[in-house]
Write a protein that holds these residues in place. Sequence first.
Motif, PDB file in Angstrom:
ATOM      1  N   ASN A   1     -34.486 -13.272  -8.361  1.00  0.00           N
ATOM      2  CA  ASN A   1     -35.410 -12.825  -9.633  1.00  0.00           C
ATOM      3  C   ASN A   1     -35.242 -11.254  -9.602  1.00  0.00           C
ATOM      4  O   ASN A   1     -35.240 -10.682 -10.798  1.00  0.00           O
ATOM      5  CB  ASN A   1     -36.625 -13.098  -9.997  1.00  0.00           C
ATOM      6  N   ILE A   2     -35.329 -10.592  -8.467  1.00  0.00           N
ATOM      7  CA  ILE A   2     -35.705  -9.093  -8.511  1.00  0.00           C
ATOM      8  C   ILE A   2     -34.151  -8.489  -8.686  1.00  0.00           C
ATOM      9  O   ILE A   2     -34.242  -7.574  -9.407  1.00  0.00           O
ATOM     10  CB  ILE A   2     -35.978  -8.256  -7.017  1.00  0.00           C
ATOM     11  N   ILE A   3     -33.062  -9.083  -8.203  1.00  0.00           N
ATOM     12  CA  ILE A   3     -31.750  -8.724  -8.402  1.00  0.00           C
ATOM     13  C   ILE A   3     -31.319  -8.936 -10.021  1.00  0.00           C
ATOM     14  O   ILE A   3     -30.768  -7.919 -10.452  1.00  0.00           O
ATOM     15  CB  ILE A   3     -30.760  -9.673  -7.756  1.00  0.00           C
ATOM     16  N   ASN A   4     -31.716  -9.824 -10.583  1.00  0.00           N
ATOM     17  CA  ASN A   4     -31.895 -10.133 -11.986  1.00  0.00           C
ATOM     18  C   ASN A   4     -30.325 -10.001 -12.546  1.00  0.00           C
ATOM     19  O   ASN A   4     -30.277  -9.488 -13.292  1.00  0.00           O
ATOM     20  CB  ASN A   4     -32.742  -8.894 -12.779  1.00  0.00           C
ATOM     21  N   LYS A   5     -29.670 -10.827 -12.041  1.00  0.00           N
ATOM     22  CA  LYS A   5     -27.999 -11.008 -12.416  1.00  0.00           C
ATOM     23  C   LYS A   5     -27.810 -12.485 -12.303  1.00  0.00           C
ATOM     24  O   LYS A   5     -27.044 -12.945 -11.688  1.00  0.00           O
ATOM     25  CB  LYS A   5     -27.007 -10.296 -11.626  1.00  0.00           C
TER      26      LYS A   5
ATOM     27  N   PRO B   1     -20.709 -18.001  -9.158  1.00  0.00           N
ATOM     28  CA  PRO B   1     -19.971 -17.025  -9.882  1.00  0.00           C
ATOM     29  C   PRO B   1     -19.754 -15.754  -9.124  1.00  0.00           C
ATOM     30  O   PRO B   1     -18.586 -15.066  -9.196  1.00  0.00           O
ATOM     31  CB  PRO B   1     -20.865 -16.946 -11.316  1.00  0.00           C
ATOM     32  N   CYS B   2     -20.712 -15.238  -8.595  1.00  0.00           N
ATOM     33  CA  CYS B   2     -20.583 -13.907  -7.875  1.00  0.00           C
ATOM     34  C   CYS B   2     -19.337 -13.911  -6.786  1.00  0.00           C
ATOM     35  O   CYS B   2     -19.011 -12.875  -6.544  1.00  0.00           O
ATOM     36  CB  CYS B   2     -21.779 -13.486  -7.096  1.00  0.00           C
ATOM     37  N   PHE B   3     -19.040 -14.863  -6.293  1.00  0.00           N
ATOM     38  CA  PHE B   3     -18.059 -14.968  -5.096  1.00  0.00           C
ATOM     39  C   PHE B   3     -16.662 -15.494  -5.820  1.00  0.00           C
ATOM     40  O   PHE B   3     -15.541 -14.987  -5.639  1.00  0.00           O
ATOM     41  CB  PHE B   3     -18.172 -16.006  -3.852  1.00  0.00           C
ATOM     42  N   GLN B   4     -16.768 -16.363  -6.505  1.00  0.00           N
ATOM     43  CA  GLN B   4     -15.617 -16.793  -7.247  1.00  0.00           C
ATOM     44  C   GLN B   4     -15.133 -16.029  -8.118  1.00  0.00           C
ATOM     45  O   GLN B   4     -13.556 -15.888  -8.164  1.00  0.00           O
ATOM     46  CB  GLN B   4     -15.840 -18.315  -8.056  1.00  0.00           C
ATOM     47  N   SER B   5     -15.417 -15.080  -8.956  1.00  0.00           N
ATOM     48  CA  SER B   5     -15.091 -14.261  -9.780  1.00  0.00           C
ATOM     49  C   SER B   5     -14.359 -12.853  -8.878  1.00  0.00           C
ATOM     50  O   SER B   5     -13.615 -12.239  -9.538  1.00  0.00           O
ATOM     51  CB  SER B   5     -16.020 -13.857 -10.863  1.00  0.00           C
ATOM     52  N   MET B   6     -14.825 -12.967  -7.833  1.00  0.00           N
ATOM     53  CA  MET B   6     -14.332 -11.702  -7.032  1.00  0.00           C
ATOM     54  C   MET B   6     -13.525 -11.879  -5.911  1.00  0.00           C
ATOM     55  O   MET B   6     -12.580 -10.796  -5.979  1.00  0.00           O
ATOM     56  CB  MET B   6     -15.613 -11.071  -6.206  1.00  0.00           C
TER      57      MET B   6
END
Length: 504
Positions: free
Chosen positions: A486-490, A363-368
């Motif tokens: 997990n640290i990024i938590n998105k 999702p982080c790439f496809q949405s952007m």
Amino acid sequence: MSQLKDFIEIDKKFQNSINLQLDIDNRKKLNSYIPTRSSINILNGFLENVINNKEKANILIGPYGKGKSHLLLVLLAVLKESEDKTTEKLLNKIEKISDVTANNARLIHKEYKPFLPVIISGTDRDLNHGFVLGLMEALKKNDLMDIAPDSDYSKAVEVIENWKNKYKKVYKEFENILTGYETNVKELEKSLKSMNRNGLEIFKKVYPELTAGSEFRPMVQDNAMTLYREISIALKEHGYGGIYIIFDEFSKYIEGHERETFAYDMKILQDMCELANNSKEQQIHITFVAHKSIKEYGNALPQDMINAFKGVEGRLKEIRFIVSAQNNYELLQHVIKKKGTEYKAWLKEENNSEIIKESYKIPCFQSMFKFSDYQQIVVKGAFPMLPLTAYALLNISEKVAQNERTLFTFISKEEPKSMAQYVVEHTFNNEWIVTPDKIYDYFQNLFKKEIGNERVHTEWLNAEYAIAKAKETGKIRMLKTLAVINIINKFDEMPPTEEILKIA
């Protein structure tokens, strides 16, 4: 096999370490500035504040390593100088993104007098003294000491010169006494001229021994607010339109401050903010630079310090340095240079081609991005990082970065566990190069220090516990990658699924 450095070049101009005090006249730093839409919007806001004579006390908040100091370096160059080749080149860059901002900068050059830039470091234990020292250094640097008022320091030097010329015996005794302080007249005068507090303390202790017990009280102006007001007026006769103060690394000042004197220093800051907001013809602007607002410290600061800051906070306009994700990937693209065409063929290898396609489904790439933009900006732009590594770097640096560890230091500084070091040492093989576990390795000391951020620290503890039990290299790398996610938590952008761990 060839080394990766034969194909990849890190552009050293873009190392993000900016020291405003040292770099204020550094043309190379100005030439290396990469304008982005978000940063230019902020720059335009500062320029309009000058043009409209408004909102003259503000705080610029944004994570370490995002270019706040570089942006302010550009602002000071625009406000300080008439247009020359460097600033014209800079404005041409800006114009490609925003002709409004470029036109405002040119308007200031044409119709406004320059501003005297003053940098406050916040390292002085007495903030009033810090503001005075910053102003004196600015006057000295710009050959304006003729308008500098007398101070305890200049008066002390004057007294020493008077003893030397008129009272030889007193001067000789003065020389002898100084040996007990492991210094001499030359060194003490040098210390006083640089407004070093230790030098003044020595002089104050020695003075009564030479003047029948009297105290050194020259009764000169040392109140920062009054001093700035008077100097601002005096600058008019020297062709200046006012003063622009940058309180750099304000977060470090807050975090390292002694609790006992914090309330007193907050009164100094309130006075300086009021002076700025009330200035009219001779404008005074003050901008604080912080990596987070006072509210975001949570339990990391005592409540009485947070309460003391509230009086200052009400006088400041908060400006968030928000850089869009697209801008961040474009920055990576600018910093990492590709040499030759060999790397393109390497990217097209079947295994790597599959990773590219699978990564785009996240999702982080496809949405952007459109797929073509993703290939150009993320895949090729961030190479030799995996797309997931680039994502991890941008998000982790925003969450935990500090001056010594940022997005840019990871890319460009040849030090252990950095990408630059990896490029120098690594030889090509069939797997992709910089994987997300390298982000864990580089930033893990900051994870350890993040006691104020319970989630980050807890994820680090969990990861270290699991890593200590793992034996195989592959498992260790997987655990580090999982910890980073997990640290990024998105999880809506990058969920910690088995498929994503495989791609990583």
